[in-house]
Design a protein around this motif. Structure first.
Motif, short mmCIF file in Angstrom:
data_model
loop_
_atom_site.label_atom_id
_atom_site.label_comp_id
_atom_site.label_asym_id
_atom_site.label_seq_id
_atom_site.Cartn_x
_atom_site.Cartn_y
_atom_site.Cartn_z
N MET A 83 -27.74 -3.09 4.72
CA MET A 83 -28.68 -2.81 5.82
C MET A 83 -29.02 -1.32 5.89
SD MET A 83 -30.38 -4.36 8.14
CE MET A 83 -31.24 -4.05 9.66
N GLU A 84 -28.01 -0.51 5.76
CA GLU A 84 -28.22 0.94 5.79
C GLU A 84 -29.04 1.39 4.60
OE1 GLU A 84 -24.46 2.80 6.03
OE2 GLU A 84 -24.05 2.15 8.10
N ASP A 85 -28.79 0.75 3.45
CA ASP A 85 -29.57 1.11 2.26
C ASP A 85 -31.05 0.81 2.48
OD1 ASP A 85 -27.26 1.93 1.07
OD2 ASP A 85 -26.94 0.02 -0.02
N SER A 86 -31.35 -0.29 3.11
CA SER A 86 -32.75 -0.65 3.37
C SER A 86 -33.41 0.37 4.29
CB SER A 86 -32.81 -2.05 4.01
OG SER A 86 -32.25 -3.01 3.16
N THR A 87 -32.67 0.80 5.28
CA THR A 87 -33.23 1.79 6.22
C THR A 87 -33.52 3.11 5.52
OG1 THR A 87 -31.94 0.81 8.00
CG2 THR A 87 -32.82 3.04 8.38
N ILE A 88 -32.59 3.53 4.66
CA ILE A 88 -32.79 4.78 3.90
C ILE A 88 -34.01 4.68 3.01
CG2 ILE A 88 -31.78 6.27 2.12
CD1 ILE A 88 -29.01 5.56 3.32
N ALA A 89 -34.13 3.54 2.32
CA ALA A 89 -35.27 3.34 1.43
C ALA A 89 -36.58 3.34 2.21
CB ALA A 89 -35.11 2.01 0.66
N LEU A 90 -36.57 2.73 3.38
CA LEU A 90 -37.78 2.69 4.19
C LEU A 90 -38.18 4.09 4.65
CD1 LEU A 90 -39.93 1.02 5.66
CD2 LEU A 90 -38.34 0.78 7.58
N ASN A 91 -37.18 4.89 5.03
CA ASN A 91 -37.48 6.28 5.46
C ASN A 91 -38.07 7.09 4.32
OD1 ASN A 91 -36.58 5.84 8.06
ND2 ASN A 91 -34.46 6.44 7.61
N LYS A 92 -37.55 6.87 3.11
CA LYS A 92 -38.10 7.60 1.95
C LYS A 92 -39.55 7.22 1.71
CE LYS A 92 -33.82 8.37 -0.66
NZ LYS A 92 -33.10 8.11 -1.92
N VAL A 93 -39.81 5.92 1.86
CA VAL A 93 -41.20 5.47 1.65
C VAL A 93 -42.12 6.09 2.69
CG1 VAL A 93 -42.73 3.46 1.72
CG2 VAL A 93 -40.54 3.31 0.53
N ILE A 94 -41.63 6.14 3.94
CA ILE A 94 -42.46 6.72 5.01
C ILE A 94 -42.74 8.20 4.72
CG2 ILE A 94 -42.47 7.36 7.46
CD1 ILE A 94 -40.88 4.76 7.97
N LYS A 95 -41.68 8.93 4.33
CA LYS A 95 -41.85 10.36 4.02
C LYS A 95 -42.79 10.54 2.84
CE LYS A 95 -37.40 12.00 5.77
NZ LYS A 95 -36.11 12.64 5.42
N TYR A 96 -42.67 9.70 1.83
CA TYR A 96 -43.53 9.80 0.65
C TYR A 96 -45.00 9.56 1.04
CZ TYR A 96 -45.35 8.93 -4.01
OH TYR A 96 -46.08 8.98 -5.17
N ASN A 97 -45.21 8.56 1.89
CA ASN A 97 -46.58 8.27 2.35
C ASN A 97 -47.16 9.44 3.15
OD1 ASN A 97 -46.66 5.77 1.15
ND2 ASN A 97 -45.95 4.67 2.97
N GLN A 98 -46.28 10.04 3.98
CA GLN A 98 -46.75 11.18 4.78
C GLN A 98 -47.15 12.34 3.86
OE1 GLN A 98 -43.47 11.92 7.41
NE2 GLN A 98 -44.13 10.38 8.93
N ARG A 99 -46.35 12.57 2.82
CA ARG A 99 -46.66 13.67 1.89
C ARG A 99 -47.95 13.38 1.13
NH1 ARG A 99 -41.99 15.57 -2.09
NH2 ARG A 99 -42.24 13.40 -2.76
N LEU A 100 -48.12 12.10 0.76
CA LEU A 100 -49.35 11.72 0.07
C LEU A 100 -50.57 11.94 0.96
CD1 LEU A 100 -48.40 8.47 -1.90
CD2 LEU A 100 -48.91 10.71 -2.82
N LYS A 101 -50.43 11.60 2.23
CA LYS A 101 -51.54 11.80 3.16
C LYS A 101 -51.89 13.28 3.29
CE LYS A 101 -50.83 7.65 6.01
NZ LYS A 101 -50.47 7.16 7.36
N LYS A 102 -50.82 14.14 3.34
CA LYS A 102 -51.08 15.59 3.43
C LYS A 102 -51.79 16.09 2.18
CE LYS A 102 -47.20 16.78 6.46
NZ LYS A 102 -45.94 17.55 6.57
N LEU A 103 -51.32 15.62 0.99
CA LEU A 103 -51.95 16.04 -0.26
C LEU A 103 -53.40 15.56 -0.32
CD1 LEU A 103 -49.06 15.43 -2.83
CD2 LEU A 103 -49.97 17.62 -2.07
N LEU A 104 -53.61 14.30 0.13
CA LEU A 104 -54.97 13.76 0.13
C LEU A 104 -55.87 14.55 1.06
CD1 LEU A 104 -56.92 11.56 -0.82
CD2 LEU A 104 -56.12 10.13 1.09
N LYS A 105 -55.34 14.90 2.22
CA LYS A 105 -56.11 15.69 3.18
C LYS A 105 -56.43 17.06 2.61
CE LYS A 105 -56.01 17.24 7.99
NZ LYS A 105 -55.20 17.28 9.23
N LYS A 106 -55.42 17.66 1.93
CA LYS A 106 -55.63 18.98 1.34
C LYS A 106 -56.65 18.91 0.21
CE LYS A 106 -53.01 22.89 -0.51
NZ LYS A 106 -51.66 23.38 -0.88
N TYR A 107 -56.54 17.85 -0.62
CA TYR A 107 -57.50 17.68 -1.72
C TYR A 107 -58.92 17.50 -1.17
CZ TYR A 107 -60.17 15.33 -5.33
OH TYR A 107 -61.15 14.97 -6.21
#
Length: 846
Positions: A1-25
């Motif tokens: 269960m904890e592993d799933s939560t960690i993986a989900l947080n990583k995905v959220i952070k990755y999406n946020q970074r992608l959105k920032k890069l997309l906005k910057k581009y």
């Protein structure tokens, strides 16, 4: 269960970074796209009024900018002025209600701080209360002002604002506006340049059109004038050639009918002895016959009595009839317009010529008066044959000259029109020319000279022969001229100096002005540095003559430094440094001189020169230049030059060797001793021309000269040439000695005529057999219309004195043809000659 939560947080952070890069581009993409659009608009838009809406449209694609304006500083008034404005609430009148509207506004605050300012409605009101600026327009919800810079200088402010709270400006949008403002000044400058060029082209086109229209009117007027002149010339020619008077009268009548109304014409002759009028020629549509009659009170008698041309209409005729001045048998046949001119000779009025019209068919004018006056003169001349030939031949020549002159003027006008049309094509070339030439004198500037010097040096390093030389010229006393007479006179003097220097060098040499009173010359294709020294002597001689403008007479001169390719230069800077150093050496030696740059080897050569203490007259060489008749291409005379090969300096002209020979050798006696040697070696049946020093005419040398000349076998063909400038200052004894030479049978010639001025009086002071024009004057004749007119005056005087005019110059066919066109038929060419030592035993020229 904890592993799933960690993986989900990583995905959220990755999406946020992608959105920032997309906005910057997206942000960078928007900036790039906006700049590309701005560049395209700056390249295509032809007016500033179209550029600002285009910029507004670009901004509207990326941020709220329905309310947008641009303010630029006026360089003259130093006030902010509105260049573009669009707003939802305020009209442009609101901004123009007071002078200097933007000085204390929020826009003026951005201009003063030079920084981007972003305000909301609350912050605007707050800062207004703090008196940072005044609120002068309708309050907005969001206001963004960005300064416009060019090379760290603020030019104005670009503003966008919003009246809606939800339409704010993000940091990326503010950055986009700032980026656009950085390129806006460049875009404005490009459009201004395009506007200026378009305006200039339009102005030039308008000028050419107006000039063309004026020329067309002038051409038509001149054609009409030419036609009238040709008709009048035809009358003059007819008066000269006609032998049958009846035919002459008929031809005159036909010519007059071609240019005015002359259907009714008669010629009347007055016999004063018998007091009768006869009519040798008449044509009339009403009166059947003109009979001989006694002198009475008719129209013809009225003209004879008055002795002048009379133009009568019916009213004036009736008035004269009422006064009793004129008597008519019947008024029914009275002419409605009558024109009569007297035929005047040395014996007074001998008749009249008259034209008339009936029933108001034609009314004569002042132009007809001029015509009939001319015709009456021709008829009188024919009737008085002892005056005919001389007067009509002169009239013929003058009229032909005028026709030729008018034709030439038309040709020049047409040529000028062609040049004006081509001028538009030369605008771009002119821009390049202006960048590489001095604006005052039109000479090459430092940039062009150094470029040519670099090319010449590189060429010399690859191919050492021929060589080159550089002359550094500094005018003497120029600062004093400027201080005393003013910069305007100084500028005129510099232009005169530039023209004078141009006449002292060859066409392929380069003359440049470095600045102020410094000039520099690049001599190419030279084989010995002595050639550069000759040019320097010619320049010093030319610049030593006074320059006159209005009432100002300027005496200056030049100091010249010379260096040549003999020193093995590798860099142009070293060449200029050495030439400059030599120039200061010459200036320190007393001004009005030249100095050759000397390194250690050169100094040794001059030491060797100083040791030279012998001179052998037999080392003098003779050179014969053929004098050619340009009409027949035959040799009609020869001109003898003498020179000496110096062991160090090479070939030296005879009149320059005095400074190189020991003082104990009498130069002028040496000159006299060479004259018999010319007779020993020349077997020429034509005239032999030899230049002589004016010193030989002084009494202490003239007796020896006279003795030598009496025994010459070429006495009758020998012509002694004396310099024009020397002849102006000779004594009465010297003038008397010239007469003795003429009595001996020796021809006398004038050498180097026109080098400084064309003095016609000197041509008549002496009985010259030959007049040699200076090469400088020959160049001026080809290039300058004023000197062409001076040449015509010279030829007119020479025709009276029966002297032969000879031009000197290079063996260039076009050069000779140009001189021939202006009336010069004898030419001294340097392409065909032979030379021998004075002690050779073979014929020099035959």
């Amino acid at each position: 269960m904890e592993d799933s939560t960690i993986a989900l947080n990583k995905v959220i952070k990755y999406n946020q970074r992608l959105k920032k890069l997309l906005k910057k581009y997206k942000h960078f993409h928007n900036m790039q796209d906006a700049l590309i659009q701005l560049s395209e608009q700056a390249s295509t838009v032809s007016e500033l009024t179209l550029l600002y809406p285009a910029i507004h449209q670009i901004l509207a694609s990326y941020l709220p900018s329905k309310n947008f304006y641009v303010v630029l500083i006026n360089e003259e008034t130093q006030k902010l002025e509105l260049n573009y404005f669009i707003d939802e609430k305020d009209s442009i009148k609101v901004l123009l209600t007071e002078d200097n509207h933007f000085a204390h506004s929020l826009t003026g605050y951005v201009y003063k701080t030079g920084k981007t300012q972003y305000y909301t409605k609350n912050s605007i009101l707050k800062n207004t209360e703090l008196n940072k600026f005044k609120l002068q327009d309708s309050p907005c919800e969001h206001w963004l002002g960005v300064p416009i810079y060019k090379d760290e200088i603020i030019l104005g402010v670009m503003v966008t604002q919003s009246y809606y709270p939800e339409q704010s400006y993000s940091n990326s949008q503010i950055e986009l506006v700032e980026i656009i403002s950085l390129y806006l000044s460049t875009a404005i400058e490009r459009v201004k340049q395009r506007e200026s060029l378009k305006s200039e082209v339009k102005y030039r086109t308008s000028e050419l059109t107006n000039t063309n229209n004026a020329l067309q009117i002038e051409i038509e007027h001149r054609k009409k004038t030419l036609k009238q002149q040709q008709i009048l010339f035809k009358i003059s020619e007819l008066a000269t050639q006609s032998k049958d008077l009846d035919d002459f009268y008929f031809q005159i009548h036909q010519i007059m009918k071609s240019i005015t109304y002359a259907e009714n014409l008669y010629i009347c002759l007055y016999d004063k002895k018998d007091n009768k009028l006869t009519f040798p020629y008449w044509v009339d549509s009403i009166t059947g016959n003109y009979h001989e009659r006694v002198f009475s009170q008719g129209y013809s008698e009225y003209v004879i009595n008055q002795g002048s041309t009379q133009l009568l209409n019916r009213a004036k005729a009736n008035k004269l009839i009422d006064l009793g001045t004129i008597k008519r048998t019947s008024k029914n046949t009275q002419a409605t317009s009558w024109l009569g001119a007297p035929l005047i000779s040395e014996n007074g009025v001998i008749g009249i010529i008259a034209c008339q019209s009936y029933a108001n068919t034609y009314s004569y004018t002042g132009g007809d008066v001029d015509l009939i006056n001319f015709v009456s003169q021709q008829i009188a001349n024919v009737l008085q044959k002892h005056l005919t030939m001389a007067e009509l031949e002169q009239s013929h020549d003058q009229l032909e000259l005028r026709v030729t002159k008018k034709t030439q003027e038309l040709q020049r006008s047409n040529h000028f029109l062609q040049l004006q049309i081509e001028e538009r094509k030369k605008i771009e070339l002119q821009l390049y020319h202006d960048a590489h030439h001095d604006p005052l004198t039109g000479l090459a500037n430092r940039s062009l000279f150094m470029s040519r010097l670099e090319q010449t040096l590189n060429q010399h390093l690859r191919h050492p022969q021929p060589g080159f030389a550089v002359l550094f010229i500094d005018l003497d006393n120029f600062k004093e001229i400027n201080d005393k007479l003013g910069h305007q006179v100084g500028d005129s003097f510099l232009i005169h100096i530039a023209n004078t220097l141009g006449l002292c060098i060859r066409e392929h040499d380069l003359l440049a002005r470095l600045g102020g009173d410094e000039f520099v010359i690049l001599l190419t294709h030279i084989y010995h540095r002595h050639e550069a020294l000759e040019v320097a002597e010619r320049i010093i001689d030319s610049l030593s003559r006074p320059f006159q403008q209005n009432n100002n007479v300027i005496n200056s001169g030049a100091s010249i430094g010379i260096t040549s390719s003999d020193y093995g230069y590798k860099h142009t800077d070293q060449i200029m440094k050495h030439a400059d150093s030599a120039m200061y050496q010459s200036k320190n030696s007393g001004r009005g001189q030249y100095a050759l740059y000397q390194n250690d080897n050169c100094k040794n050569n001059f030491q060797e020169l100083a040791l030279l203490n012998s001179f052998d007259v037999n080392e003098v060489y003779f050179k014969a230049n053929a004098i050619i008749d340009l009409n027949t291409e035959n040799h009609i005379a020869c001109m003898i030059d003498r020179f000496w090969f110096h062991p160090t300096l090479g070939k030296i002209k005879f009149n320059q060797i005095k400074q190189y020979i020991p003082e104990e050798i009498d130069f002028h006696k040496t000159e006299i001793s060479l004259l018999p040697k010319i007779g020993d070696f020349i077997r020429c049946k034509h005239a032999i021309l030899v230049s002589c020093s004016i010193e030989l005419l002084k009494n202490k040398l003239f007796h020896e000269l006279f003795t030598q000349l009496k025994n010459l076998n070429i006495l009758s063909r020998l012509c002694l040439l004396f310099n024009e400038n020397d002849l102006r200052h000779i004594s009465n004894d010297q003038k008397s000695n010239i007469t003795q030479l003429k009595n001996l049978g020796i021809k006398i010639g004038l050498d180097d005529y026109g080098h400084t001025r064309c003095d016609l009086s000197i041509l008549t002071q002496y009985q010259f057999d030959f007049i040699l024009l200076s090469s400088l004057m020959c160049k001026r004749i080809i290039k300058n219309k004023a000197h062409q007119l001076q040449l015509q005056g010279v030829l007119a005087v020479v025709n009276l004195t029966q002297a032969s005019v000879i031009a000197k110059g290079p063996s260039i066919l076009n050069y000779q043809k140009s001189l021939k066109k202006y009336g010069i038929t004898l030419y001294s060419s340097q392409y065909e000659y032979i030379h021998h030592k004075a002690n050779d035993k073979e014929n020099l020229y035959s």
